[in-house]
Design a protein around this motif. Sequence first.
Motif, short mmCIF file in Angstrom:
data_model
loop_
_atom_site.label_atom_id
_atom_site.label_comp_id
_atom_site.label_asym_id
_atom_site.label_seq_id
_atom_site.Cartn_x
_atom_site.Cartn_y
_atom_site.Cartn_z
N LYS A 1 -55.12 35.19 -8.51
CA LYS A 1 -56.74 34.43 -8.34
C LYS A 1 -56.42 33.21 -9.02
O LYS A 1 -57.76 32.56 -10.09
CB LYS A 1 -57.44 35.48 -8.89
CG LYS A 1 -57.49 37.37 -8.29
CD LYS A 1 -59.01 37.64 -8.28
CE LYS A 1 -59.06 39.34 -7.26
NZ LYS A 1 -60.41 40.21 -8.26
N PHE B 1 -56.53 29.13 -8.67
CA PHE B 1 -56.79 27.63 -8.30
C PHE B 1 -55.94 26.93 -8.22
O PHE B 1 -56.53 25.82 -7.61
CB PHE B 1 -58.49 27.98 -8.49
CG PHE B 1 -59.02 29.33 -8.07
CD1 PHE B 1 -59.31 29.25 -6.13
CD2 PHE B 1 -60.06 30.01 -8.92
CE1 PHE B 1 -59.97 30.56 -5.88
CE2 PHE B 1 -60.41 31.81 -8.12
CZ PHE B 1 -60.08 31.19 -6.63
N ALA C 1 -62.54 24.59 -12.75
CA ALA C 1 -63.13 24.74 -11.71
C ALA C 1 -64.35 24.76 -10.76
O ALA C 1 -64.78 25.23 -9.54
CB ALA C 1 -63.79 26.60 -12.33
N ARG D 1 -63.25 22.23 -8.26
CA ARG D 1 -62.70 22.69 -7.28
C ARG D 1 -63.14 22.68 -6.16
O ARG D 1 -63.42 23.39 -4.84
CB ARG D 1 -61.33 24.01 -7.72
CG ARG D 1 -61.09 24.95 -6.27
CD ARG D 1 -60.86 26.12 -7.37
NE ARG D 1 -61.36 26.93 -7.44
CZ ARG D 1 -62.56 27.17 -6.24
NH1 ARG D 1 -62.04 27.45 -4.84
NH2 ARG D 1 -63.37 28.64 -6.63
N LYS D 2 -64.24 23.67 -6.75
CA LYS D 2 -65.20 24.27 -5.92
C LYS D 2 -65.93 22.78 -5.01
O LYS D 2 -66.58 23.02 -4.05
CB LYS D 2 -66.01 25.09 -6.85
CG LYS D 2 -67.92 25.53 -5.42
CD LYS D 2 -68.24 27.06 -6.64
CE LYS D 2 -69.01 28.11 -5.43
NZ LYS D 2 -69.57 29.16 -6.40
N LEU E 1 -70.25 31.16 -10.56
CA LEU E 1 -68.48 30.70 -10.67
C LEU E 1 -67.12 32.20 -11.55
O LEU E 1 -66.69 32.36 -12.52
CB LEU E 1 -67.85 29.92 -11.51
CG LEU E 1 -68.44 28.01 -10.83
CD1 LEU E 1 -67.92 27.19 -12.71
CD2 LEU E 1 -67.08 27.83 -10.07
N ASP F 1 -65.35 35.36 -10.89
CA ASP F 1 -63.95 35.46 -10.91
C ASP F 1 -62.99 34.32 -10.74
O ASP F 1 -62.43 34.23 -9.31
CB ASP F 1 -63.48 36.38 -9.30
CG ASP F 1 -62.58 37.21 -9.50
OD1 ASP F 1 -62.01 37.17 -10.24
OD2 ASP F 1 -62.09 37.83 -7.97
N CYS F 2 -62.42 32.92 -10.74
CA CYS F 2 -62.27 32.11 -10.97
C CYS F 2 -61.33 31.57 -11.77
O CYS F 2 -60.25 30.89 -12.38
CB CYS F 2 -63.52 30.98 -11.16
SG CYS F 2 -64.70 30.83 -9.62
N ASN G 1 -64.42 36.29 -15.57
CA ASN G 1 -63.62 35.54 -16.05
C ASN G 1 -62.57 35.71 -17.27
O ASN G 1 -62.16 36.60 -17.30
CB ASN G 1 -64.29 33.96 -16.37
CG ASN G 1 -64.72 33.63 -14.56
OD1 ASN G 1 -63.62 32.95 -13.88
ND2 ASN G 1 -66.23 33.40 -14.40
#
Length: 537
Positions: free
Chosen positions: A53, A55, A80, A83-84, A119, A121-122, A148
């Motif tokens: 998982k 990113f 993160a 990225r989002k 955010l 599980d990043c 996390n």
Amino acid sequence: MDSFKERPKEEEEGGYITQKNIYNLQCVWRIAWKSLQGATENNTCEQLIFEPKVFVYESVYEKGAQGKKVQIKMPSLLEALERKYGAKGEVNPPIDDMPVAIFVPKRSPRLSVPTLLVLNDCDIDCAGDACALADKCADVVELDLANNKLTEWEHVFAILEQTPRVRFLNLSFNRLSAQIQAAQALQPRWDSLSHLILNSTYVRWPSVHDLLKALPALEELHLSLNEYTYVDLTGQEIDKNDQCGSCSRLNVDVTEPVHEQLKKLHFSGNHVSSWREISKLGYAFPNLETLLVNDCPITTLEPDPCEKCGDNNGNKKSHDAFPHLRFLNLNNTGLATWDEVDRLAQFPALKSLRVQGWPLWERFESTEHERRLLLVARLPHIKTLNGGGAVPIEERDAAERAFIRYYMEKAEADRPDRYWELVGVHGKLDPLVSVDLRPEKRVQITFTCGDVSEVRTVDVYRTVSDLKTRLERLAGFPASKMRLFYVDQELRDTQPFQGPEEMRFPTKRLYSYNIRSGDEIIIDSKLKHSVSANATA
């Protein structure tokens, strides 16, 4: 990205070069696997380090090394976010400079992130650039970072410093068992944070103590699933020898308040079995109004003396530590006697209670309705019981009268004090006449299919669907093609007879038709009626 041997020459001479490209999760897995295959075939890669998982993709080249590494790096909170939501001023790199070209329409980046930021599980393991993070998160008031890779409190504090308006912070399922260092504990306090979620973080008691001191406005704290076996809010490291092996309590009693603003505490799923330990939470938080200790192995609410550790409990009562407690969840604990219910009735402010999943209910042979009546009668101050709405006045009155009649049949020594209190209110009641209104369980029915008739004994609690299945052999066709018609023997002999009633509903139980011995059920075929209809047409 067929292999890493085709990287530009200037990269080799640069010594240590990092290229970051943000992809979605599936692309990262696919690219990393393809890269490993290509690099292995050309002897340019010896090791692949890959965490699930991820990113942010990062390829690392080391000058002068024969074997190269491909490493997937954990993102910071800032990365993160970008990225989002996109990075301000970010432009797409030229396709020629990218190892792999994937065309995705670019979204316009937001100038700021939402006030409620999730955010989960990043794989976030740190805060990132302080200035950029502060600029993006200036308006965030709720921050959810559950599941996390945060492991150090210094990174948590760095995030809090850049999110000054945060009132709600969820850090569940980040392993934060590391101790808060003394220098970190001296950081400025966060006056706005009022809700802190630390479920399954394995945070240690000294760290909890330091956090409480740094969060003066904290009103709600979650410490569930942290595998605690005792409670210690002294702020000191405790020797394991101080814990009693018999009653599991810690031989350190502190009744001084630790945090007077805290009103709601979740402590579910921990391994604390002594109510004496749970009481420490009440003394530490004197204004506590809500406490959840469900799924804890508590066997009694009485802080009984322990011969092994010499605890005489000082004649304290179960409710002494909780003068303002209004809601208590004791679901799925080990409480097994009515004495525990009577102790709960002594909590001065308790209005809402959950007591499902007790061993007591398994031993007590009664229906759920009867159990509720006895509970309502024993708990005069409880307004809501096991969820739902408030207990109506009519239900409480009926419960108290049922309680009196229930214990009238018991020996006087077995009658609780509550019985005599209710007799003083309602007086001595006459016992109710026992009338069994339940339907007869098994009846004899005549089943008719064409020219064939057969008498069978039938359980009236079966459904119509189940009955059809059991009649397949007699009928000679499957249940799906079967129609049943019920004929009441009494109505059959009256005039005018309305005809049989079709049993249309497959889940309806037989007793709902008022079936009695001597009645008849006619079996017919849907197929026959279908053929007749087609012939007529």
